[in-house]
Design an enzyme around this catalytic site. Sequence first.
Site, PDB file in Angstrom:
ATOM      1  N   GLY A  69      43.604 -21.206  -4.681  1.00  8.71           N
ATOM      2  CA  GLY A  69      42.582 -22.096  -5.229  1.00  8.71           C
ATOM      3  C   GLY A  69      41.215 -21.518  -4.944  1.00  8.71           C
ATOM      4  N   CYS A 110      36.978 -19.002  -6.992  1.00  5.22           N
ATOM      5  CA  CYS A 110      37.092 -17.692  -7.660  1.00  5.22           C
ATOM      6  C   CYS A 110      38.437 -17.432  -8.335  1.00  5.22           C
ATOM      7  CB  CYS A 110      36.786 -16.585  -6.662  1.00  5.22           C
ATOM      8  SG  CYS A 110      35.043 -16.557  -6.214  1.00  5.22           S
ATOM      9  N   ARG A 168      35.970 -26.608  -4.022  1.00  3.74           N
ATOM     10  CA  ARG A 168      36.141 -26.329  -5.451  1.00  3.74           C
ATOM     11  C   ARG A 168      37.549 -25.771  -5.704  1.00  3.74           C
ATOM     12  NH1 ARG A 168      30.833 -22.807  -6.631  1.00  3.74           N
ATOM     13  NH2 ARG A 168      31.348 -22.012  -4.573  1.00  3.74           N
ATOM     14  N   PHE A 198      32.327  -9.083  -3.427  1.00  8.47           N
ATOM     15  CA  PHE A 198      33.712  -9.249  -2.970  1.00  8.47           C
ATOM     16  C   PHE A 198      33.819 -10.113  -1.715  1.00  8.47           C
ATOM     17  CE2 PHE A 198      33.417  -5.160  -5.180  1.00  8.47           C
ATOM     18  CZ  PHE A 198      34.376  -5.340  -6.165  1.00  8.47           C
ATOM     19  N   VAL A 251      27.247 -17.268  -2.622  1.00  7.29           N
ATOM     20  CA  VAL A 251      27.013 -15.815  -2.652  1.00  7.29           C
ATOM     21  C   VAL A 251      25.545 -15.496  -2.380  1.00  7.29           C
ATOM     22  CG1 VAL A 251      26.944 -13.806  -4.195  1.00  7.29           C
ATOM     23  CG2 VAL A 251      28.962 -15.255  -4.132  1.00  7.29           C
TER      24      VAL A 251
HETATM   25  P1  NAD Z   1      27.244 -21.606  -6.400  1.00  2.00           P
HETATM   26  O1  NAD Z   1      27.530 -22.642  -7.415  1.00  2.00           O
HETATM   27  O2  NAD Z   1      27.499 -21.876  -4.950  1.00  2.00           O
HETATM   28  O3  NAD Z   1      25.696 -21.186  -6.510  1.00  2.00           O
HETATM   29  C1  NAD Z   1      25.076 -20.920  -7.725  1.00  2.00           C
HETATM   30  C2  NAD Z   1      23.625 -21.377  -7.608  1.00  2.00           C
HETATM   31  O4  NAD Z   1      22.894 -20.920  -8.734  1.00  2.00           O
HETATM   32  C3  NAD Z   1      23.445 -22.890  -7.576  1.00  2.00           C
HETATM   33  O5  NAD Z   1      22.760 -23.261  -6.399  1.00  2.00           O
HETATM   34  C4  NAD Z   1      22.612 -23.194  -8.829  1.00  2.00           C
HETATM   35  O6  NAD Z   1      21.707 -24.273  -8.649  1.00  2.00           O
HETATM   36  C5  NAD Z   1      21.892 -21.888  -9.021  1.00  2.00           C
HETATM   37  N1  NAD Z   1      21.387 -21.638 -10.379  1.00  2.00           N
HETATM   38  C6  NAD Z   1      22.028 -21.767 -11.559  1.00  2.00           C
HETATM   39  N2  NAD Z   1      21.221 -21.402 -12.567  1.00  2.00           N
HETATM   40  C7  NAD Z   1      20.053 -21.007 -12.014  1.00  2.00           C
HETATM   41  C8  NAD Z   1      18.835 -20.478 -12.535  1.00  2.00           C
HETATM   42  N3  NAD Z   1      18.677 -20.256 -13.856  1.00  2.00           N
HETATM   43  N4  NAD Z   1      17.840 -20.188 -11.680  1.00  2.00           N
HETATM   44  C9  NAD Z   1      17.989 -20.387 -10.355  1.00  2.00           C
HETATM   45  N5  NAD Z   1      19.122 -20.863  -9.799  1.00  2.00           N
HETATM   46  C10 NAD Z   1      20.148 -21.157 -10.628  1.00  2.00           C
HETATM   47  O7  NAD Z   1      28.024 -20.308  -6.878  1.00  2.00           O
HETATM   48  P2  NAD Z   1      28.679 -19.158  -5.950  1.00  2.00           P
HETATM   49  O8  NAD Z   1      29.939 -19.620  -5.365  1.00  2.00           O
HETATM   50  O9  NAD Z   1      27.612 -18.614  -5.087  1.00  2.00           O
HETATM   51  O10 NAD Z   1      29.064 -18.084  -7.062  1.00  2.00           O
HETATM   52  C11 NAD Z   1      28.085 -17.345  -7.756  1.00  2.00           C
HETATM   53  C12 NAD Z   1      28.768 -16.228  -8.519  1.00  2.00           C
HETATM   54  O11 NAD Z   1      29.351 -15.304  -7.588  1.00  2.00           O
HETATM   55  C13 NAD Z   1      29.905 -16.671  -9.426  1.00  2.00           C
HETATM   56  O12 NAD Z   1      29.924 -15.860 -10.575  1.00  2.00           O
HETATM   57  C14 NAD Z   1      31.132 -16.414  -8.596  1.00  2.00           C
HETATM   58  O13 NAD Z   1      32.275 -16.177  -9.388  1.00  2.00           O
HETATM   59  C15 NAD Z   1      30.741 -15.149  -7.865  1.00  2.00           C
HETATM   60  N6  NAD Z   1      31.440 -14.956  -6.598  1.00  2.00           N
HETATM   61  C16 NAD Z   1      31.629 -16.000  -5.755  1.00  2.00           C
HETATM   62  C17 NAD Z   1      32.276 -15.791  -4.538  1.00  2.00           C
HETATM   63  C18 NAD Z   1      32.512 -16.941  -3.600  1.00  2.00           C
HETATM   64  O14 NAD Z   1      33.238 -16.732  -2.624  1.00  2.00           O
HETATM   65  N7  NAD Z   1      31.951 -18.124  -3.826  1.00  2.00           N
HETATM   66  C19 NAD Z   1      32.696 -14.514  -4.177  1.00  2.00           C
HETATM   67  C20 NAD Z   1      32.461 -13.467  -5.043  1.00  2.00           C
HETATM   68  C21 NAD Z   1      31.822 -13.693  -6.245  1.00  2.00           C
END
Ligand code: NAD
Length: 433
Positions: free
Chosen positions: A259, A262, A329, A152, A11
Amino acid sequence: MKIAVIGTGYVGLPTGTGLAELGNQVVCIDKDEEKIAALQAGKLTIFEDGLEELFQRNIRNGRLKFTTSTKEGVAGADVVLIAVGTPPDPVSKEADLRYIYAAAAELAPELTGYTVIATKSTVPVGTGDEVENIIRRQNPLAEFDVVSLPEFLREGFAVHDFFAPDRIVIGADSEKATAVLREMYGPFAGKTQILFVRRRSAETIKYASNAFLAMKIHYINEMADFCEKAGADIFEVAKGMGLDQRIGSRFLNPGPGYGGSCFPKDTNAMACMGRKYGAPLTLIETAISGNDLRKAQMAERILRQVGDNEKAKIAVWGLAFKNGTDDVRESPALQIVGQMLKHGARLRVYDPKAMDNARKILGDAVEYASSEIDAAQGADVVAILTEWESFADVDLTALKAVMRQPRIVDLRNMLKSRDPERSGFGYQCIGKA
Ligand code: NAD
């Protein structure tokens, strides 16, 4: 505007890059030193269609920077986006908020001047209150507001969805924060629906939307099972249903179950919230258990093709949780692979983008192939587990020539329209007897 993005994952990275493309000065922060070193060296750490070009352009023009230092990124920012992970607690399945709270505690002392802290991560209702409390405790004099900006975007379409979202939801309980976000989303005004709601509503909208989509997938999967038994064809049924605008045609593709990073975690977190607030969400609970069971049922479906033959080889096409991404994932494909391995199956796997990520999980439990046809060498069945477009175009003659037994179990209905039976394959798809 000056924008900091904390968390540079699926994201944070497309969002930060998109905001830079819109003319903002963006600093993306991550704790993961390897990730930041790669990004600083101009190497993307995720695969997303169209991201490379934007990423390179905005690094070159100096609008997109990367750092491991929260201080460096947050100082002077107008908006700080929190986009860290909210994984499920392995036991309770509630959203684990430790990364959110850590990010809030880390950014608090670095705030300079009025700042909007916007949670992009998917977080349970009420999390904004706690983020606010943490920042206030750490830095009582800070001028800030905490808002919810649910994300989203769909993996694989993150760039498209950043620039052309169906809607933007802004959950802000303060006028001042609303004005700042109006400015940040100025380029979208008149082009997309921007919905201003209270913070708790925004937090709920994200979970309610994902849970609804997950239920829609589970619904069509159950309907597909029904069609197989009742002599109907789910394609025809889904088409007939989808033409009703109240239902809509999207998310009516049957498959091996939902899967990804999310839907499984968000449905579980929503169900936990329902229990916590004494408002049972029984439809969601049923979708969760049915979807879990489906992976085992799909593995059995593939294994039935090879019976007790211990020497049988199964070719697996697709490991990513869906096409267009390298993300594995909670991938149904990997869960099905896991089930088949438990039964002692011999597997040769291929995915166009997710081999590296899958290798980290599967290790040497499977053989790795370099193409669809390579995976199928000497195989007794091909199992199609992810909907990569290239699978639909496979050369059936070449495929048949390398297989020991020409059989396909197509859990994504990729080859259905090509009628592989006519080319001499045993062919099983989803939702048609
Ligand atoms: P991700 O695991 O790909 O990325 C999260 C990042 O945050 C990691 O690189 C991690 O090292 C970093 N991080 C954690 N703690 C930190 C801190 N204190 N300081 C700096 N960096 C830190 O996660 P993602 O898939 O991007 O998802 C992030 C959020 O967005 C989640 O809550 C997810 O549910 C939501 N979301 C994801 C999607 C998707 O398609 N992946 C879509 C909508 C919403």
